[in-house]
Every structure is written in structure tokens, then in C-alpha cells.
Design a protein around this motif. Sequence first.
Motif, PDB file in Angstrom:
ATOM      1  N   LEU A   1       3.377  28.215  -6.347  1.00 11.28           N
ATOM      2  CA  LEU A   1       2.897  26.908  -6.786  1.00 11.28           C
ATOM      3  C   LEU A   1       4.100  26.009  -7.031  1.00 11.28           C
ATOM      4  N   VAL A   2       4.141  24.872  -6.333  1.00 10.71           N
ATOM      5  CA  VAL A   2       5.287  23.974  -6.494  1.00 10.71           C
ATOM      6  C   VAL A   2       4.945  22.728  -7.305  1.00 10.71           C
ATOM      7  N   ALA A   3       3.667  22.383  -7.401  1.00  6.73           N
ATOM      8  CA  ALA A   3       3.276  21.216  -8.200  1.00  6.73           C
ATOM      9  C   ALA A   3       1.808  21.360  -8.586  1.00  6.73           C
ATOM     10  N   SER A   4       1.484  20.927  -9.783  1.00  7.88           N
ATOM     11  CA  SER A   4       0.115  21.079 -10.280  1.00  7.88           C
ATOM     12  C   SER A   4      -0.434  19.738 -10.755  1.00  7.88           C
ATOM     13  N   GLY A   5      -1.720  19.513 -10.463  1.00 13.27           N
ATOM     14  CA  GLY A   5      -2.387  18.304 -10.952  1.00 13.27           C
ATOM     15  C   GLY A   5      -1.853  17.023 -10.356  1.00 13.27           C
ATOM     16  N   VAL A   6      -1.455  17.056  -9.094  1.00 15.37           N
ATOM     17  CA  VAL A   6      -0.901  15.860  -8.444  1.00 15.37           C
ATOM     18  C   VAL A   6      -2.048  14.910  -8.088  1.00 15.37           C
ATOM     19  N   TYR A   7      -1.851  13.649  -8.393  1.00 14.82           N
ATOM     20  CA  TYR A   7      -2.906  12.640  -8.213  1.00 14.82           C
ATOM     21  C   TYR A   7      -2.924  12.127  -6.776  1.00 14.82           C
ATOM     22  N   VAL A   8      -4.123  12.124  -6.171  1.00  8.56           N
ATOM     23  CA  VAL A   8      -4.294  11.619  -4.805  1.00  8.56           C
ATOM     24  C   VAL A   8      -4.547  10.112  -4.860  1.00  8.56           C
ATOM     25  N   VAL A   9      -3.612   9.348  -4.330  1.00  5.19           N
ATOM     26  CA  VAL A   9      -3.752   7.889  -4.300  1.00  5.19           C
ATOM     27  C   VAL A   9      -4.647   7.463  -3.143  1.00  5.19           C
ATOM     28  N   GLU A  10      -4.490   8.131  -2.010  1.00  4.59           N
ATOM     29  CA  GLU A  10      -5.277   7.780  -0.821  1.00  4.59           C
ATOM     30  C   GLU A  10      -5.381   8.995   0.083  1.00  4.59           C
TER      31      GLU A  10
ATOM     32  N   ILE B   1     -10.512  12.647  -1.729  1.00  8.64           N
ATOM     33  CA  ILE B   1     -10.675  11.205  -1.905  1.00  8.64           C
ATOM     34  C   ILE B   1      -9.699  10.729  -2.969  1.00  8.64           C
ATOM     35  N   ALA B   2      -9.473   9.425  -2.987  1.00 12.04           N
ATOM     36  CA  ALA B   2      -8.613   8.844  -4.016  1.00 12.04           C
ATOM     37  C   ALA B   2      -9.166   9.186  -5.396  1.00 12.04           C
ATOM     38  N   GLY B   3      -8.286   9.621  -6.274  1.00 12.55           N
ATOM     39  CA  GLY B   3      -8.700  10.012  -7.617  1.00 12.55           C
ATOM     40  C   GLY B   3      -8.754  11.512  -7.816  1.00 12.55           C
ATOM     41  N   ASP B   4      -8.782  12.272  -6.721  1.00 14.33           N
ATOM     42  CA  ASP B   4      -8.737  13.732  -6.843  1.00 14.33           C
ATOM     43  C   ASP B   4      -7.366  14.172  -7.350  1.00 14.33           C
ATOM     44  N   ARG B   5      -7.345  15.366  -7.915  1.00 14.42           N
ATOM     45  CA  ARG B   5      -6.083  16.003  -8.294  1.00 14.42           C
ATOM     46  C   ARG B   5      -5.964  17.321  -7.538  1.00 14.42           C
ATOM     47  N   VAL B   6      -4.753  17.628  -7.118  1.00 14.81           N
ATOM     48  CA  VAL B   6      -4.548  18.833  -6.315  1.00 14.81           C
ATOM     49  C   VAL B   6      -3.366  19.631  -6.842  1.00 14.81           C
ATOM     50  N   ASP B   7      -3.472  20.945  -6.670  1.00 16.58           N
ATOM     51  CA  ASP B   7      -2.318  21.828  -6.830  1.00 16.58           C
ATOM     52  C   ASP B   7      -1.707  22.030  -5.449  1.00 16.58           C
ATOM     53  N   ILE B   8      -0.390  22.083  -5.399  1.00 15.45           N
ATOM     54  CA  ILE B   8       0.304  22.206  -4.115  1.00 15.45           C
ATOM     55  C   ILE B   8       1.038  23.550  -4.069  1.00 15.45           C
ATOM     56  N   TYR B   9       0.720  24.326  -3.039  1.00 14.20           N
ATOM     57  CA  TYR B   9       1.340  25.636  -2.840  1.00 14.20           C
ATOM     58  C   TYR B   9       2.212  25.604  -1.587  1.00 14.20           C
ATOM     59  N   ARG B  10       3.320  26.321  -1.653  1.00 17.53           N
ATOM     60  CA  ARG B  10       4.213  26.443  -0.501  1.00 17.53           C
ATOM     61  C   ARG B  10       4.305  27.913  -0.109  1.00 17.53           C
TER      62      ARG B  10
ATOM     63  N   LEU C   1      -9.927 -10.278 -12.799  1.00 12.35           N
ATOM     64  CA  LEU C   1      -9.362  -8.995 -12.397  1.00 12.35           C
ATOM     65  C   LEU C   1     -10.023  -8.567 -11.092  1.00 12.35           C
ATOM     66  N   LEU C   2      -9.219  -8.116 -10.143  1.00  8.67           N
ATOM     67  CA  LEU C   2      -9.727  -7.681  -8.848  1.00  8.67           C
ATOM     68  C   LEU C   2      -9.525  -6.178  -8.703  1.00  8.67           C
ATOM     69  N   PRO C   3     -10.515  -5.469  -8.179  1.00  7.68           N
ATOM     70  CA  PRO C   3     -10.361  -4.019  -7.996  1.00  7.68           C
ATOM     71  C   PRO C   3      -9.116  -3.656  -7.196  1.00  7.68           C
ATOM     72  N   SER C   4      -8.785  -4.467  -6.193  1.00 12.25           N
ATOM     73  CA  SER C   4      -7.631  -4.159  -5.343  1.00 12.25           C
ATOM     74  C   SER C   4      -6.306  -4.321  -6.074  1.00 12.25           C
ATOM     75  N   ASN C   5      -6.322  -5.001  -7.225  1.00 10.61           N
ATOM     76  CA  ASN C   5      -5.086  -5.238  -7.973  1.00 10.61           C
ATOM     77  C   ASN C   5      -4.946  -4.299  -9.164  1.00 10.61           C
ATOM     78  N   LEU C   6      -5.834  -3.316  -9.259  1.00  8.85           N
ATOM     79  CA  LEU C   6      -5.796  -2.373 -10.376  1.00  8.85           C
ATOM     80  C   LEU C   6      -5.302  -1.013  -9.896  1.00  8.85           C
ATOM     81  N   GLN C   7      -4.536  -0.355 -10.740  1.00  8.10           N
ATOM     82  CA  GLN C   7      -4.069   0.989 -10.411  1.00  8.10           C
ATOM     83  C   GLN C   7      -4.312   1.914 -11.606  1.00  8.10           C
TER      84      GLN C   7
END
Length: 219
Positions: free
Chosen positions: A167-176, A144-153, A112-118
Motif C-alpha cells: 500500500l503506497v497511499a490511502s484515502g486519496v481523493y478522486v477529483v475526476e 466518480i469524482a468524490g470517491d476515495r481510493v487506496d493505491i497499491y503498487r 456561487l457557481l458549482p464550477s467555481n467550488l472545490q
Amino acid sequence: MASDHSHCCDGGALMAVSVHLNELSIPWLDRKRILGLVLATIAGLLVLILTQPDPQVGVLVAANDLVPGRALTQGDVAVRYVASSEGLVEGTSVGELSEWSLRTPINAGEPLLPSNLQPPELLAHPNVIALSLDQSHAVLGRLIAGDRVDIYRTSTQGLDAASVTELVASGVYVVESRPAGEGVNADRVDLLLAVDEDLALLLAGATRDGGIDLVRIAP
């Protein structure tokens, strides 16, 4: 006569001491033998140290053929011991990788390679949307990758209307997350967020209709 007797006794005592010292002294042959044993012991220890195998580290490999997009379980992984775990996934069980998945398929026995895991979040939200925001609207770029964010408009309905923030979205996962670049983009941050189709449409509309602000959720 007393004097002669005294000398005689003294001589006898000296001879006795000499005899005892000779009896206690180690013959030269024994000294050589002891020295040889010491040197042989040292040589044996050196050979043992030099021939001792490198410490082995457990890494995870596929126990069978694995497909992408399916959560990993303990039965999916096996352990192989290697001298170095650099570039591999160290461990003796699936552990924290439970429910993670592969990006691409691998065959049984392949590591298993770290780059091949999600992370599990990409199973629930397999699509990714890109946002480029001013750092002042994206936690000063401290995401950073792995953070979660709430998105406001924030938007306005007219020239004289008050701004409305929602608030338009909650707990969105930051991939990068990474700086956008230099020059005119030096104060911007580029983001990849994990979304499903509905969330992608919502965020696409939010970026067109008004200002976007991200709030990082505390872990």
C-alpha cells in the motif's frame, strides 16, 4: 251544494299553491345578478392565477468579497431569491458547503457557481496528479469524482523474485474520472487525484516502478 263547495275549495287550494310558487320563484333580475356575480368571481380567480408571481428559490451569493483557497463559512454567504436556480447553488445556508472553497475570487453579491467550488480535500491536498490506468486496475472504471481510493503498487526485485504488493497511499481523493477514449485506449480510464508534494512524488515513483491498482473505499 257539496260538489260546488268542493270545487270552490279545490280552486282556492290551487290559487294558494300558485301564490306560494310565485313567492318562492327567483325573479329574472336576481338570476342575472347571481350569474354576474359568479362570472365576476371566476374572472377574479383567473386574474389572480395569471398575475401570481413565479415561485422563488433561494440561491447562495457572496456576502462579501471572497478569495480562493479559503474554507467557506456561514458569514461568507447570503441568500437571494430568484425564479430559477439553474446553474446556481440552491440553498438558504452554507450547509454542506461548509469548508468548501472557491477556485477563483468573486465579489460581494455575485452568485456561487458549482464550477467555481472545490471540496475540502483540495485544501489539504491542493495539487493534482494525472494517472491513466487499465480499467481492470481501476475498479473497472467505476470511479466518480468524490470517491476515495487506496493505491497499491506491485513490483518485483528480480527475474526470479516473487512479486511484492504494498500500500503506497490511502484515502486519496478522486477529483475526476473519465474513460480515456476509443480504439486502443477504450479499456483505459483517466484519473485526476488530489495530492500534496510528498504524495505526488510517491505516486510518480509508483507508476514507474510497478503496476498500480486502485481500491475504492466504501463511503
